[in-house]
Design a protein around this motif. Structure first.
Motif, short mmCIF file in Angstrom:
data_model
loop_
_atom_site.label_atom_id
_atom_site.label_comp_id
_atom_site.label_asym_id
_atom_site.label_seq_id
_atom_site.Cartn_x
_atom_site.Cartn_y
_atom_site.Cartn_z
N GLY A 85 0.82 -1.20 0.00
CA GLY A 85 0.00 0.00 0.00
C GLY A 85 0.86 1.25 0.00
N GLY A 86 0.19 2.38 -0.13
CA GLY A 86 0.91 3.65 -0.12
C GLY A 86 0.11 4.75 -0.76
N LEU A 87 0.81 5.83 -1.08
CA LEU A 87 0.21 7.00 -1.71
C LEU A 87 0.49 6.96 -3.21
CD1 LEU A 87 -1.13 9.82 -1.58
CD2 LEU A 87 1.17 10.75 -1.13
N GLN A 118 -12.00 -1.12 3.14
CA GLN A 118 -12.91 -0.37 4.02
C GLN A 118 -12.46 1.08 4.07
OE1 GLN A 118 -13.31 -1.98 7.98
NE2 GLN A 118 -15.31 -1.01 8.23
N ALA A 119 -13.33 1.95 3.61
CA ALA A 119 -13.07 3.38 3.69
C ALA A 119 -13.63 3.90 5.00
CB ALA A 119 -13.73 4.09 2.51
N PRO A 120 -13.13 5.04 5.48
CA PRO A 120 -13.62 5.59 6.75
C PRO A 120 -15.13 5.78 6.75
CG PRO A 120 -11.66 6.74 6.05
CD PRO A 120 -12.04 5.84 4.92
N GLY A 121 -15.78 5.26 7.78
CA GLY A 121 -17.22 5.42 7.92
C GLY A 121 -18.05 4.51 7.04
N LYS A 122 -17.40 3.60 6.33
CA LYS A 122 -18.12 2.71 5.42
C LYS A 122 -17.89 1.25 5.82
CE LYS A 122 -18.22 5.81 1.46
NZ LYS A 122 -18.03 5.92 -0.01
N GLN A 123 -18.71 0.37 5.28
CA GLN A 123 -18.57 -1.05 5.57
C GLN A 123 -17.41 -1.64 4.77
OE1 GLN A 123 -22.34 -2.71 4.35
NE2 GLN A 123 -21.69 -3.01 2.24
N ALA A 153 -8.69 3.66 0.78
CA ALA A 153 -9.26 2.80 1.82
C ALA A 153 -8.14 1.97 2.43
CB ALA A 153 -10.32 1.87 1.22
N VAL A 154 -8.50 1.25 3.48
CA VAL A 154 -7.62 0.21 4.00
C VAL A 154 -8.01 -1.09 3.29
CG1 VAL A 154 -6.86 -1.09 6.01
CG2 VAL A 154 -7.40 1.35 6.22
N TYR A 155 -7.01 -1.75 2.74
CA TYR A 155 -7.23 -2.99 1.98
C TYR A 155 -6.83 -4.19 2.82
CZ TYR A 155 -8.25 -0.35 -2.22
OH TYR A 155 -8.84 0.48 -3.15
N TYR A 156 -7.72 -5.19 2.82
CA TYR A 156 -7.53 -6.37 3.66
C TYR A 156 -7.49 -7.63 2.81
CZ TYR A 156 -8.97 -3.36 7.55
OH TYR A 156 -9.06 -2.36 8.47
N CYS A 157 -6.62 -8.51 3.21
CA CYS A 157 -6.54 -9.86 2.64
C CYS A 157 -7.40 -10.78 3.49
CB CYS A 157 -5.07 -10.29 2.66
SG CYS A 157 -4.75 -11.95 2.10
N ASN A 158 -8.10 -11.71 2.84
CA ASN A 158 -8.98 -12.64 3.54
C ASN A 158 -8.78 -14.04 3.01
OD1 ASN A 158 -11.88 -14.09 3.14
ND2 ASN A 158 -11.75 -13.12 5.14
N VAL A 215 -4.20 2.36 1.36
CA VAL A 215 -4.01 2.86 0.00
C VAL A 215 -4.67 4.23 -0.07
CG1 VAL A 215 -4.61 2.56 -2.43
CG2 VAL A 215 -3.91 0.58 -1.06
N THR A 216 -3.88 5.21 -0.45
CA THR A 216 -4.39 6.57 -0.59
C THR A 216 -4.14 7.05 -2.01
OG1 THR A 216 -3.91 7.05 1.73
CG2 THR A 216 -4.26 8.93 0.27
N VAL A 217 -5.22 7.45 -2.68
CA VAL A 217 -5.13 7.95 -4.05
C VAL A 217 -5.43 9.43 -4.01
CG1 VAL A 217 -5.90 7.70 -6.42
CG2 VAL A 217 -5.93 5.71 -4.87
N SER A 218 -4.40 10.21 -4.27
CA SER A 218 -4.53 11.66 -4.16
C SER A 218 -3.44 12.34 -4.97
CB SER A 218 -4.45 12.09 -2.70
OG SER A 218 -4.46 13.50 -2.58
N SER A 219 -3.79 13.51 -5.49
CA SER A 219 -2.79 14.29 -6.21
C SER A 219 -2.11 15.28 -5.26
CB SER A 219 -3.44 15.04 -7.38
OG SER A 219 -4.51 15.83 -6.91
#
Length: 114
Positions: A9-11, A39-44, A91-96, A110-114
């Motif tokens: 993960g990363g930017l 999972q993004a903040p405040g989301k499932q 979001a935060v990415y999880y392995c299952n 993982v953060t996607v931003s300019s």
């Protein structure tokens, strides 16, 4: 002791790519269906992609055509190649791992931003 450890993960800027990896131990890996969630903040927590031990894959509509899940049964690893990333992929990415039991990694941001 079962362990799932995500990395990669990363930017990244919009339109960029990342490859997530999940290293597993303590499970009979080839029997497990592996999946990536996020999972993004405040989301499932939502499933993004799954792959069976034999390599059959499924994808959520939101990532179909952009993300690719793969696995290496010999290395007991699963990967998520993410292309054309968008800000809404942040979001935060999880392995299952799922078979007779269900296991989770600790997640990677993982953060996607300019």
């Amino acid at each position: 002791q079962v362990q799932l450890v995500e990395s990669g993960g990363g930017l990244v800027q919009p339109g960029g790519s990342l490859r997530l990896s999940c290293t597993t131990s303590g499970i009979a890996f080839s029997f497990y269906t592996m999946a990536w969630f996020r999972q993004a903040p405040g989301k499932q927590r939502d499933v993004l992609a799954t792959i069976t031990g034999s390599g059959l894959t499924t994808y959520a509509d939101s990532v179909k055509g952009r993300f690719t899940i793969s696995r290496d049964n010999a290395k007991k690893m699963v990967y998520l190649q993410m292309n054309n990333l968008k800000s809404e992929d942040t979001a935060v990415y999880y392995c299952n791992a799922h078979y007779t039991s269900n296991y989770w990694g600790q997640g990677t941001q993982v953060t996607v931003s300019s």
